[in-house]
Design a protein around this motif. Structure first.
Motif: not given
Length: 160
Positions: A1, A4, A59, A66-67, A69-72
Motif C-alpha cells: 500500500q 503506510d 502506477q 510487477e513494477h 504491483t510492488e509500487n516501484h
C-alpha cells in the motif's frame, strides 16, 4: 500500500525527538539564496517532472506488471520529488543546507552510475540520462562546496 500509517508514526517520533522542534518551522538562513543551487534545482525539476507525470498514471493504472504491483513507479516518482525538494531546500541555505546539498549530489551520482550500468532496465534513466545525472550530481557537490566556502569567508552580521 502506498501510504503506510507506520510512516506517519515514525515521522511523529522523529519530530518529537528532534532536539530543537521550533527550529523545524524557523525560516532563518545562513545567507542569501544560492543562485547556482537554485538553478540546478530548477533544471532538475524541468527534467524530472515529465518523468514523474508519466510514472504516477502508470502506477495508478497498474501498468508495468510487477513494477506496478510492488509500487516501484510511485516510489520512483516520490524519490524524484524528494531530489527536487532537497535541491530547493539546499538552495535556501537553511541550517543543514551543506549536508543536504552534498547528499543530493551523491544521490544523483549514484543513480546516474546505476542507470549507466543498467541502461535497459525498467525505470533506468538510460545511458544519456545516467550521464546527465552523474554530471549533475557532481555539479550539486561542487556548487555546495563553492557556496559553503563563500559563506565561511563572509563576515558575520554586525562585523565590519
Amino acid at each position: 500500500q502506498p501510504l503506510d500509517p507506520m510512516s506517519f508514526v515514525i515521522l511523529a517520533i522523529v519530530i518529537a525527538a528532534y532536539p530543537a522542534p521550533r527550529a523545524l518551522i524557523s525560516v532563518s538562513r545562513e545567507g542569501r539564496v544560492s543562485i547556482p543551487l537554485l538553478g540546478l534545482s530548477i533544471l532538475t525539476a524541468a527534467l524530472l517532472l515529465p518523468e514523474i507525470s508519466r510514472l504516477v498514471p502508470m502506477q495508478l493504472a497498474g501498468l508495468g506488471g510487477e513494477h506496478a504491483t510492488e509500487n516501484h513507479w510511485i516510489l520512483t516518482a516520490n524519490l524524484e520529488l524528494m531530489l527536487i525538494a532537497g535541491g530547493l531546500l539546499a538552495a535556501t541555505k537553511r541550517p543543514g543546507w551543506q549536508a543536504l546539498g552534498i547528499i543530493i549530489g551523491l544521490a544523483f551520482v549514484y543513480l546516474g552510475v546505476a542507470s549507466i550500468s543498467l541502461p535497459y532496465y525498467a525505470g533506468s534513466w538510460n545511458l544519456w540520462g545516467g550521464a546527465l545525472a552523474t554530471v549533475g550530481g557532481w555539479a550539486y557537490i561542487g556548487a555546495t562546496l563553492w557556496e559553503a566556502s563563500k559563506t565561511a569567508l563572509a563576515p558575520a552580521p554586525g562585523e565590519v
